[in-house]
Design a protein around this motif. Structure first.
Motif, PDB file in Angstrom:
ATOM      1  N   GLU A  70       0.873  -1.349  -0.151  1.00  0.00           N
ATOM      2  CA  GLU A  70       0.050   0.010   0.015  1.00  0.00           C
ATOM      3  C   GLU A  70       0.879   1.382  -0.126  1.00  0.00           C
ATOM      4  OE1 GLU A  70      -2.675   2.792  -0.084  1.00  0.00           O
ATOM      5  OE2 GLU A  70      -2.823   0.814  -0.680  1.00  0.00           O
ATOM      6  N   ALA A  71       1.987   1.227   0.915  1.00  0.00           N
ATOM      7  CA  ALA A  71       2.946   2.493   0.694  1.00  0.00           C
ATOM      8  C   ALA A  71       3.444   2.673  -0.658  1.00  0.00           C
ATOM      9  CB  ALA A  71       3.990   2.329   1.731  1.00  0.00           C
ATOM     10  N   ILE A  72       3.784   1.773  -1.245  1.00  0.00           N
ATOM     11  CA  ILE A  72       4.378   1.709  -2.628  1.00  0.00           C
ATOM     12  C   ILE A  72       3.304   2.333  -3.435  1.00  0.00           C
ATOM     13  CG2 ILE A  72       5.341   0.346  -4.615  1.00  0.00           C
ATOM     14  CD1 ILE A  72       6.881  -1.224  -2.387  1.00  0.00           C
ATOM     15  N   GLY A  73       2.084   1.604  -3.445  1.00  0.00           N
ATOM     16  CA  GLY A  73       0.849   2.222  -4.333  1.00  0.00           C
ATOM     17  C   GLY A  73       0.405   3.754  -4.051  1.00  0.00           C
ATOM     18  N   GLN A  75       2.871   5.767  -3.137  1.00  0.00           N
ATOM     19  CA  GLN A  75       3.909   6.687  -3.672  1.00  0.00           C
ATOM     20  C   GLN A  75       3.481   6.690  -5.102  1.00  0.00           C
ATOM     21  OE1 GLN A  75       7.686   4.459  -2.791  1.00  0.00           O
ATOM     22  NE2 GLN A  75       8.101   5.779  -1.168  1.00  0.00           N
ATOM     23  N   LEU A  76       3.210   5.849  -5.782  1.00  0.00           N
ATOM     24  CA  LEU A  76       3.138   5.703  -7.092  1.00  0.00           C
ATOM     25  C   LEU A  76       1.777   6.774  -7.583  1.00  0.00           C
ATOM     26  CD1 LEU A  76       3.412   1.965  -8.298  1.00  0.00           C
ATOM     27  CD2 LEU A  76       5.000   4.096  -9.098  1.00  0.00           C
ATOM     28  N   ARG A  77       0.894   6.720  -6.869  1.00  0.00           N
ATOM     29  CA  ARG A  77      -0.300   7.781  -7.087  1.00  0.00           C
ATOM     30  C   ARG A  77       0.142   8.815  -6.805  1.00  0.00           C
ATOM     31  NH1 ARG A  77      -2.741   3.285  -4.376  1.00  0.00           N
ATOM     32  NH2 ARG A  77      -2.731   4.288  -2.148  1.00  0.00           N
ATOM     33  N   GLU A  78       0.894   9.372  -5.848  1.00  0.00           N
ATOM     34  CA  GLU A  78       1.562  10.640  -5.689  1.00  0.00           C
ATOM     35  C   GLU A  78       2.351  11.236  -6.736  1.00  0.00           C
ATOM     36  OE1 GLU A  78       3.290  10.557  -1.632  1.00  0.00           O
ATOM     37  OE2 GLU A  78       1.235  10.609  -0.683  1.00  0.00           O
ATOM     38  N   THR A  79       3.148  10.147  -7.056  1.00  0.00           N
ATOM     39  CA  THR A  79       4.179  10.630  -8.260  1.00  0.00           C
ATOM     40  C   THR A  79       3.247  10.761  -9.628  1.00  0.00           C
ATOM     41  OG1 THR A  79       5.772   8.914  -7.293  1.00  0.00           O
ATOM     42  CG2 THR A  79       5.882   9.626  -9.782  1.00  0.00           C
ATOM     43  N   LEU A 110      11.360  12.427  -8.617  1.00  0.00           N
ATOM     44  CA  LEU A 110      10.605  12.493  -7.703  1.00  0.00           C
ATOM     45  C   LEU A 110       9.943  11.545  -7.009  1.00  0.00           C
ATOM     46  CD1 LEU A 110       8.475  14.856  -6.581  1.00  0.00           C
ATOM     47  CD2 LEU A 110       6.759  13.976  -8.372  1.00  0.00           C
ATOM     48  N   PHE A 111       9.890  10.275  -7.752  1.00  0.00           N
ATOM     49  CA  PHE A 111       9.614   9.052  -7.024  1.00  0.00           C
ATOM     50  C   PHE A 111      10.696   8.514  -5.938  1.00  0.00           C
ATOM     51  CE2 PHE A 111       9.773   4.635  -6.938  1.00  0.00           C
ATOM     52  CZ  PHE A 111       8.628   4.007  -6.704  1.00  0.00           C
ATOM     53  N   LYS A 112      11.938   8.897  -6.355  1.00  0.00           N
ATOM     54  CA  LYS A 112      13.033   8.476  -5.612  1.00  0.00           C
ATOM     55  C   LYS A 112      13.037   9.270  -4.160  1.00  0.00           C
ATOM     56  CE  LYS A 112      16.191   6.412  -9.099  1.00  0.00           C
ATOM     57  NZ  LYS A 112      17.587   6.637  -9.608  1.00  0.00           N
ATOM     58  N   ALA A 113      12.792  10.525  -4.407  1.00  0.00           N
ATOM     59  CA  ALA A 113      12.807  11.412  -3.196  1.00  0.00           C
ATOM     60  C   ALA A 113      11.668  10.844  -2.508  1.00  0.00           C
ATOM     61  CB  ALA A 113      12.650  12.808  -3.645  1.00  0.00           C
ATOM     62  N   MET A 114      10.429  10.571  -2.976  1.00  0.00           N
ATOM     63  CA  MET A 114       9.328  10.202  -2.066  1.00  0.00           C
ATOM     64  C   MET A 114       9.493   8.731  -1.522  1.00  0.00           C
ATOM     65  SD  MET A 114       6.315  11.426  -4.808  1.00  0.00           S
ATOM     66  CE  MET A 114       5.124  10.643  -3.668  1.00  0.00           C
ATOM     67  N   GLN A 115      10.274   7.729  -2.230  1.00  0.00           N
ATOM     68  CA  GLN A 115      10.745   6.722  -1.378  1.00  0.00           C
ATOM     69  C   GLN A 115      11.521   6.844  -0.560  1.00  0.00           C
ATOM     70  OE1 GLN A 115      12.537   3.892  -4.408  1.00  0.00           O
ATOM     71  NE2 GLN A 115      11.607   2.057  -3.477  1.00  0.00           N
TER      72      GLN A 115
END
Length: 193
Positions: A70-73, A75-79, A110-115
């Motif tokens: 869910e956390a990865i999902g 992140q993807l939605r936010e990206t 952006l995705f890496k920073a959020m991760q």
């Protein structure tokens, strides 16, 4: 056991065959399934596949995997949302390969920073949206400039072809070619079928 040791050791879910992991992840995405139903179905599939009883997953293991998924999902939605916002700033003009590449690089950063922020919430891993927006604005400017240069080159080629065609037509008529023959040559120079 230290945290570093636990992080390096793969979970039971990580060690499952790909088809079972895929089934598990698909079931987790299906909001109509409860974790209890998923646990039962996945453990039955593990046993049906001929794996040991020890390969079955626990309720807490499933819960941890569900939270991670869910956390990865999220992140993807936010990206995706951030990417849509950046694309909106660029407008709906067509983009060249360089612009597409820069946009993809921005999305990846952006995705890496959020991760990083998700994995280390205590660390200061702020995402510099302003910098990403500035890169996107620069990309838009570069793309618009490239389009203007391309259009100018097309206009110059067209003007040159028209001038050459007119001279060829004039020369062809002076050399005794019929008006139709001269027009045919002119049309070929101008690219008219």
């Amino acid at each position: 056991m230290s945290d570093a040791v636990r992080r390096d050791k793969p979970s039971k879910i990580d060690m499952l065959p790909d088809d079972i992991k895929k089934m598990l992840d698909e079931m987790l995405r299906d909001s109509s399934k409860t974790q209890a139903d998923i646990l039962e179905a996945v453990n039955q599939r593990i046993l049906d596949a001929g794996l040991d009883e020890e390969a079955t997953i626990s309720r807490s293991g499933l819960s941890r995997h569900a939270q991670k998924t869910e956390a990865i999902g999220k992140q993807l939605r936010e990206t995706q949302a951030a990417t849509k916002a950046l694309v909106a700033e660029l407008g709906d003009k067509p983009m060249g390969e360089t612009s597409k590449l820069i946009l993809e690089m921005g999305r990846t950063q952006l995705f890496k920073a959020m991760q990083r922020q998700l994995m280390n919430p205590d660390e200061d891993a702020d995402i510099d949206i302003g910098e990403i927006k500035e890169v996107m604005r620069s990309t838009k400017w570069l793309e618009e400039t490239a389009m203007k240069v391309h259009q100018r080159e097309k206009d110059i080629r067209k003007a040159f072809a028209e001038e050459a065609a007119a001279k060829v037509e004039e020369s062809a008529i002076q050399a005794g070619l019929t008006a139709e023959g001269a027009q045919l040559i002119k049309n070929q120079i101008l690219g008219i079928a």
